[in-house]
Design a protein around this motif. Sequence first.
Motif, PDB file in Angstrom:
ATOM      1  N   THR A 209       0.735  -0.988   0.048  1.00  0.00           N
ATOM      2  CA  THR A 209      -0.227   0.019  -0.128  1.00  0.00           C
ATOM      3  C   THR A 209       0.720   1.144   0.347  1.00  0.00           C
ATOM      4  O   THR A 209       0.597   2.231  -0.412  1.00  0.00           O
ATOM      5  CB  THR A 209      -1.111  -0.074   1.606  1.00  0.00           C
ATOM      6  OG1 THR A 209      -0.466   0.131   2.139  1.00  0.00           O
ATOM      7  CG2 THR A 209      -1.841  -1.001   1.287  1.00  0.00           C
ATOM      8  N   LYS A 210       2.057   0.705   0.003  1.00  0.00           N
ATOM      9  CA  LYS A 210       3.419   2.720   0.186  1.00  0.00           C
ATOM     10  C   LYS A 210       2.548   3.168   1.656  1.00  0.00           C
ATOM     11  O   LYS A 210       2.721   4.406   0.794  1.00  0.00           O
ATOM     12  CB  LYS A 210       2.697   3.238  -1.210  1.00  0.00           C
ATOM     13  CG  LYS A 210       3.122   2.523  -1.992  1.00  0.00           C
ATOM     14  CD  LYS A 210       4.576   1.726  -2.186  1.00  0.00           C
ATOM     15  CE  LYS A 210       5.430   0.895  -3.538  1.00  0.00           C
ATOM     16  NZ  LYS A 210       4.417   0.068  -3.709  1.00  0.00           N
ATOM     17  N   SER A 211       2.201   2.791   2.080  1.00  0.00           N
ATOM     18  CA  SER A 211       1.701   3.481   3.051  1.00  0.00           C
ATOM     19  C   SER A 211       2.539   3.827   4.384  1.00  0.00           C
ATOM     20  O   SER A 211       4.142   3.044   4.542  1.00  0.00           O
ATOM     21  CB  SER A 211       0.377   3.048   4.348  1.00  0.00           C
ATOM     22  OG  SER A 211       0.621   1.440   4.658  1.00  0.00           O
ATOM     23  N   ASN A 212       2.818   5.427   5.348  1.00  0.00           N
ATOM     24  CA  ASN A 212       3.825   5.681   6.467  1.00  0.00           C
ATOM     25  C   ASN A 212       2.630   4.661   7.791  1.00  0.00           C
ATOM     26  O   ASN A 212       1.584   4.924   8.088  1.00  0.00           O
ATOM     27  CB  ASN A 212       3.652   7.407   6.256  1.00  0.00           C
ATOM     28  CG  ASN A 212       4.206   7.219   5.137  1.00  0.00           C
ATOM     29  OD1 ASN A 212       5.606   6.425   4.437  1.00  0.00           O
ATOM     30  ND2 ASN A 212       4.139   8.517   4.293  1.00  0.00           N
ATOM     31  N   TYR A 217       3.301   3.611  20.340  1.00  0.00           N
ATOM     32  CA  TYR A 217       3.883   3.512  21.932  1.00  0.00           C
ATOM     33  C   TYR A 217       4.244   2.148  21.559  1.00  0.00           C
ATOM     34  O   TYR A 217       3.209   1.772  22.297  1.00  0.00           O
ATOM     35  CB  TYR A 217       3.749   4.133  23.123  1.00  0.00           C
ATOM     36  CG  TYR A 217       3.012   5.948  22.251  1.00  0.00           C
ATOM     37  CD1 TYR A 217       3.767   6.464  22.390  1.00  0.00           C
ATOM     38  CD2 TYR A 217       2.007   6.271  21.424  1.00  0.00           C
ATOM     39  CE1 TYR A 217       3.974   8.137  22.142  1.00  0.00           C
ATOM     40  CE2 TYR A 217       1.718   7.089  20.755  1.00  0.00           C
ATOM     41  CZ  TYR A 217       2.475   8.409  21.353  1.00  0.00           C
ATOM     42  OH  TYR A 217       2.551   9.668  21.161  1.00  0.00           O
ATOM     43  N   ILE A 218       5.334   1.975  22.255  1.00  0.00           N
ATOM     44  CA  ILE A 218       5.605   0.958  22.973  1.00  0.00           C
ATOM     45  C   ILE A 218       6.287   0.486  25.073  1.00  0.00           C
ATOM     46  O   ILE A 218       6.318   1.738  24.982  1.00  0.00           O
ATOM     47  CB  ILE A 218       6.688  -0.825  22.458  1.00  0.00           C
ATOM     48  CG1 ILE A 218       6.835  -2.024  23.461  1.00  0.00           C
ATOM     49  CG2 ILE A 218       8.056   0.138  22.689  1.00  0.00           C
ATOM     50  CD1 ILE A 218       7.816  -3.039  22.675  1.00  0.00           C
ATOM     51  N   LEU A 231      12.788  -0.173  16.990  1.00  0.00           N
ATOM     52  CA  LEU A 231      11.596   0.756  16.779  1.00  0.00           C
ATOM     53  C   LEU A 231      11.381   1.933  16.278  1.00  0.00           C
ATOM     54  O   LEU A 231      10.485   2.035  16.000  1.00  0.00           O
ATOM     55  CB  LEU A 231      10.922  -0.110  18.356  1.00  0.00           C
ATOM     56  CG  LEU A 231      10.980  -1.380  19.089  1.00  0.00           C
ATOM     57  CD1 LEU A 231      10.726  -1.386  19.803  1.00  0.00           C
ATOM     58  CD2 LEU A 231       9.992  -1.450  17.935  1.00  0.00           C
ATOM     59  N   GLU A 232      11.830   2.794  16.416  1.00  0.00           N
ATOM     60  CA  GLU A 232      11.693   3.874  16.161  1.00  0.00           C
ATOM     61  C   GLU A 232      11.570   4.197  14.261  1.00  0.00           C
ATOM     62  O   GLU A 232      10.864   5.366  14.539  1.00  0.00           O
ATOM     63  CB  GLU A 232      12.953   5.372  16.164  1.00  0.00           C
ATOM     64  CG  GLU A 232      12.636   5.178  18.056  1.00  0.00           C
ATOM     65  CD  GLU A 232      14.251   6.301  18.168  1.00  0.00           C
ATOM     66  OE1 GLU A 232      14.731   6.364  17.792  1.00  0.00           O
ATOM     67  OE2 GLU A 232      14.184   6.943  19.724  1.00  0.00           O
ATOM     68  N   THR A 233      11.939   3.243  13.904  1.00  0.00           N
ATOM     69  CA  THR A 233      12.278   3.339  12.620  1.00  0.00           C
ATOM     70  C   THR A 233      10.676   2.813  12.125  1.00  0.00           C
ATOM     71  O   THR A 233      10.155   2.905  10.619  1.00  0.00           O
ATOM     72  CB  THR A 233      13.399   2.176  11.974  1.00  0.00           C
ATOM     73  OG1 THR A 233      13.254   1.058  12.643  1.00  0.00           O
ATOM     74  CG2 THR A 233      14.589   2.356  12.176  1.00  0.00           C
ATOM     75  N   SER A 234      10.368   1.947  12.344  1.00  0.00           N
ATOM     76  CA  SER A 234       8.224   1.773  12.540  1.00  0.00           C
ATOM     77  C   SER A 234       7.779   3.264  13.404  1.00  0.00           C
ATOM     78  O   SER A 234       6.605   3.262  12.727  1.00  0.00           O
ATOM     79  CB  SER A 234       8.108   0.488  12.738  1.00  0.00           C
ATOM     80  OG  SER A 234       8.545  -0.482  12.452  1.00  0.00           O
TER      81      SER A 234
END
Length: 826
Positions: A209-212, A217-218, A231-234
């Motif tokens: 879907t090319k979505s961001n 939060y974890i 995790l920050e990359t996601s």
Amino acid sequence: MNPHIKNALLNGRLVLLFGAGASIGCINSLQKDPPLGWDLAKILAEEIGEEFSDEDLSDVYAAAKEVLGEQVHRVFEKHYKHCRPSNEFNDLLKYPFFRIYTLNIDDAFEKAAHQVSGLKFNVKNRDDNITEVDQFYQTLDYIKLNGDVNHPSKGFIFSSQEYAKGSSSEPLWYSELAKDYHKYTFIFIGTKLKESLFFHQIEKYKAKTKSNDLKSYILIPSLTGIQKKSLETSNIEHLEGKLSDFTDWLENEFEKPPTGIDIVSNTRPELNLESQEQTKHLSLFSGVTPVNRSSLSLIGDNVSKSKIRNFYKGFKPTWLDVLDNVPANLSNIENFYKDTLANNQTCELELHVLFGTAGCGKTTALKQLALRTADQGIRNVYFIEEYKDNFQELIVELDHRHNEPYYIFIERIGDVAPQIAEIIKSAKSTKAIFISSENPKIWTTRVKEHLGEYLTSSLDISHISSDDADLILNKLEKFGNWTRLSKMSAKNRKIELIRKSKRQLLIGLIEATSGEGYNQIIQKDYKAITCESEKALLLLAGLATTQRVPANEATLTRALAYLNLSPNVHQLASQMDGIVTYINGSITTRHRVYIERLFNLYVPQKELLKIIDSYIQAFSVYQFPIVKNISRNEASIYKHLVNAKSLKRILKNDKDSVLSIYEEYEKTFENEGLFLLQYGLALRSFEENQQAFEKLRIAHDAFPDSPHIEHALAQQRIILACNESDETVAMAHFSEAETVLNRLNSANVSAFDRYPIITLSEGHVKVMENLGYVKEAKILAKQYHDRISKNKNLDSNYRLTQTVANLTKFYLTGKWPDKAQLDLGN
């Protein structure tokens, strides 16, 4: 915590996902904490007599399952069943969450939830059917992604093999989790998210879907620097703490826990919920707007930054448009108000209807009248914009709440005509005053038989007057595109508007301001959309518009994902100002007239077929019967998508395209009665009568109590009889059909807009005619004519009147009228 999480909770946009750490503090039947991953691995190793050397849980579980087989479930029961919930679980359930996902298999949270009075709580397994989000936030779905100790037969996901199997089979709720992750704010509690199946679905969804990633939060006591950066990359931010920290924050942040009603009040202020007493019947008020300036001003209309209002771009009027006096107050509406509604001249149980063709301004007029009536401040006013199958219940509830007459404005009276007739007949004491609108053709063919005798007054608003043109031009100068008209003299502006609006006011306004023909405007708009995701969103939402309802964000998200396009509906809509609008998860387009012309003239059939296919697929995740498990607006869209007549119209009567839809989903919807019925009717419409008979017979076998399917099957038997040369076979078919149709006629199923007596009368005559018994057929025509003529609704029922005329013609001449649509009762 932070304001982002608080706002997400208050606006119904916060979803939790539990890992093993979330169950800390719960007590199992052994009076211990349910074991976490490392502890469970150690327990399983001991059960199979192996030394535990810190192997991964997935490896130990795989070995234990090989040695113990199904006995491994007893181990799980000992440690994860009959758990006592933690204080944190009990505290958490004070707050309104609509979905909580969990990777755990224990039953502690269920135990806590079942102790909460009034909470509608559902436990879902990863392969269960998807359920819609409760629009009133009274229901919590708890989704157990990796298995449930109470349902071991549904399997567990612990080993690498099971993760791989889950990835290949794509469980429904894992797919839904991926969509939710890109739509809502998530808090992952008690897990480091080392879940390969979870990330497989997330990344697969993103790739398609090319979505961001949205901000999530974890919540876990500690992570390494590398883990945090990973995790920050996601776009997942680490919050140090445990579930207890989250519940403590909630308690400190809210003096009193918010409720589902608070969320509804924030997101749908038009419901005007003033007391807890009103919430007892909350579902009755879906689609019902209490009309008064104070509450309407709170409704979150997405107003464009442009000073040119969307109303003058072809959208239906919003309440903010009406509050701001964007539409002109036309003379005929002004006169209707003064003659009928001003000074509360109306009495209870009156019925007033505005007539007009599509695009003439019926909805605008109704909203203006509703607000002006409410401004008198004496009687309560309600406006209904969606189909309500519980309309009679709504009136009973409103009667209970009011001591004085009140107004019910209904956008389309055809949707609730039988219910209003029943109310008027059986509840003479109702205090409602009904004011509505309808297309004249629909009134004649579908509504008049129910309400014709009760009509108090009516007004046709199809055309504007000369004085109206001046009023409209004044509004256009302020709120519309004035560039072209500004170059004309006042006289020529008026001439231009009146000339353009003779066919239809909506089209006239657009053509007068743009200087182009309406069709050319639509074509130019569509060509200007170069993003495939935006184009698909317009077409998907447009299909909903043709049914006069908004599209739902969740279903559109799913459909766009199936098309491998961006599913971020909110973001797409924000880039399509003036084409679609997004309000609280509902997506609307320009007027139905615009969409229907777009479909008919400029969208390639192959493109429409793909769009329809993805939309139907988006509904396939729900439990059957689908219409019973989704909202009323969504049900209207689904019924339209699988309706044979609708598909034939949209796909320009192309047999291969229409039937390809039914063929593709025949297996998926084999237990869906509506789909099977429409499949049979589609085959019939293309004269594939033997195949249609087989499909309808299968549908009847699956749903023997459905009067619609019974009628359709009887009708199909008559069609076969009319095409049969063998008299014995033909009469056998007809005899079975006659028995069913007489029974349905006695049961008065004409309330379903199906007329068994019409099918029977025309069918019987045609069968006899086909077999060569013309003389006998003429006698039958006379007998049926006399029988139907006794019907008390004959004069108001268009279809019965037509049938009587057809039978008369055949009785006198032995021939059917050339232009008669002898479709045996459809």
